[in-house]
Motif scaffolding. Structure first.
Motif, PDB file in Angstrom:
ATOM      1  N   VAL A 147      -4.074  46.618  26.199  1.00  0.00           N
ATOM      2  CA  VAL A 147      -3.410  46.800  27.632  1.00  0.00           C
ATOM      3  C   VAL A 147      -3.437  45.549  27.911  1.00  0.00           C
ATOM      4  O   VAL A 147      -4.388  44.857  28.408  1.00  0.00           O
ATOM      5  CB  VAL A 147      -3.978  48.062  28.329  1.00  0.00           C
ATOM      6  N   THR A 160       1.904  47.654  28.884  1.00  0.00           N
ATOM      7  CA  THR A 160       0.685  47.821  30.260  1.00  0.00           C
ATOM      8  C   THR A 160       0.169  49.110  30.296  1.00  0.00           C
ATOM      9  O   THR A 160      -0.906  49.283  31.102  1.00  0.00           O
ATOM     10  CB  THR A 160       1.728  47.661  31.384  1.00  0.00           C
ATOM     11  N   GLU A 161       0.414  50.011  29.569  1.00  0.00           N
ATOM     12  CA  GLU A 161      -0.515  51.420  29.550  1.00  0.00           C
ATOM     13  C   GLU A 161      -0.259  51.960  28.173  1.00  0.00           C
ATOM     14  O   GLU A 161       0.804  51.825  27.564  1.00  0.00           O
ATOM     15  CB  GLU A 161       0.242  52.167  30.563  1.00  0.00           C
ATOM     16  N   HIS A 205       5.952  50.572  29.039  1.00  0.00           N
ATOM     17  CA  HIS A 205       4.870  51.148  29.798  1.00  0.00           C
ATOM     18  C   HIS A 205       4.792  52.621  29.116  1.00  0.00           C
ATOM     19  O   HIS A 205       5.677  53.268  28.640  1.00  0.00           O
ATOM     20  CB  HIS A 205       5.413  51.324  31.143  1.00  0.00           C
ATOM     21  N   ASN A 206       3.506  52.832  28.862  1.00  0.00           N
ATOM     22  CA  ASN A 206       3.139  54.298  28.567  1.00  0.00           C
ATOM     23  C   ASN A 206       3.178  54.617  27.161  1.00  0.00           C
ATOM     24  O   ASN A 206       3.909  55.523  26.849  1.00  0.00           O
ATOM     25  CB  ASN A 206       3.778  55.310  29.447  1.00  0.00           C
ATOM     26  N   CYS A 250       2.443  58.203  24.488  1.00  0.00           N
ATOM     27  CA  CYS A 250       2.192  59.648  25.186  1.00  0.00           C
ATOM     28  C   CYS A 250       2.520  60.551  24.449  1.00  0.00           C
ATOM     29  O   CYS A 250       3.133  60.666  23.178  1.00  0.00           O
ATOM     30  CB  CYS A 250       2.790  59.588  26.657  1.00  0.00           C
ATOM     31  N   ARG A 305      -4.856  55.990  22.177  1.00  0.00           N
ATOM     32  CA  ARG A 305      -5.495  54.885  22.232  1.00  0.00           C
ATOM     33  C   ARG A 305      -6.786  55.303  21.348  1.00  0.00           C
ATOM     34  O   ARG A 305      -7.475  54.601  20.555  1.00  0.00           O
ATOM     35  CB  ARG A 305      -6.175  54.451  23.521  1.00  0.00           C
ATOM     36  N   ASP A 308      -4.174  57.949  26.538  1.00  0.00           N
ATOM     37  CA  ASP A 308      -5.500  58.020  26.075  1.00  0.00           C
ATOM     38  C   ASP A 308      -5.902  58.348  24.948  1.00  0.00           C
ATOM     39  O   ASP A 308      -6.723  57.932  24.146  1.00  0.00           O
ATOM     40  CB  ASP A 308      -6.413  58.625  27.200  1.00  0.00           C
TER      41      ASP A 308
END
Length: 190
Positions: free
Chosen positions: A120, A101-102, A75-76, A79, A108, A105
């Protein structure tokens, strides 16, 4: 940027969550403004020991990871700070997509601008992929689907503009330059 319609590959799994851009490409390797060679420093602090020798237990150093172009992460993913070098390093290494799953931004956005696919998926799909390293999957950009070995197709979000750019191998500047005559005609009318 190269056009991307589909990507079919075995997966390599890095199950950690909150993998930040400094882990993807440590800051000490950001002195370059070119993409070439950054793949050597991808996950450098995890891939190599203090003497620069590859750690045999790190997933990308294992023989079964050779040739895998799709990374499945916890996840994530992505970042942390906004560094375009992160998708550059992944692409230079040979990884063309990440599934999580994430996905952060900024990572991305930087990825899509460089032809790297951030996919995702829901938790159940992620759990299956994390538990099945080496699974051969297909990412279809036009249909925005991820196909699993079972034949199951999972939709993933991808805005129309990014999909257009990926399918046509054009970045934002190229998109605008392709419309230069239309822009100039509009300006003449004003």
């Amino acid at each position: 940027m190269k056009a991307v319609q589909t990507l079919r590959s075995r997966t390599v799994v890095l199950p950690s969550s909150n993998i930040d851009t400094d882990q993807i490409i440590p800051a000490r390797f950001l002195t370059t403004t070119t993409r070439e060679g950054l793949g050597l420093s991808l996950f450098a602090d995890w891939r190599y020991d203090a003497q620069g020798t590859p750690k045999p237990d790190f997933v990308l150093n294992r023989p079964e990871a050779a040739g895998c172009r799709i990374l499945v992460a916890g996840h994530n993913f992505g970042c942390g700070s906004s560094r375009e070098h992160a998708p550059w390093a992944l692409l230079d290494y040979g990884i063309h997509a990440v599934i999580s799953t994430e996905i952060a931004d900024i990572f991305r956005s930087n990825s899509l601008k460089n032809g790297f696919l951030p996919v995702v998926v829901d938790q159940a799909t992620s759990d299956w992929l994390l538990a099945n390293p080496g699974a051969e999957v297909t990412i279809d950009v036009a249909q925005t689907t991820l196909s699993l070995p079972s034949g199951t197709r999972v939709k993933f979000p991808l805005e129309d503009f990014s999909r257009y750019c990926l399918l046509n191998g054009v970045d934002e500047l190229g998109f605008l330059l392709d419309r230069q005559s239309q822009i100039e005609a509009y300006e003449r009318q004003r």
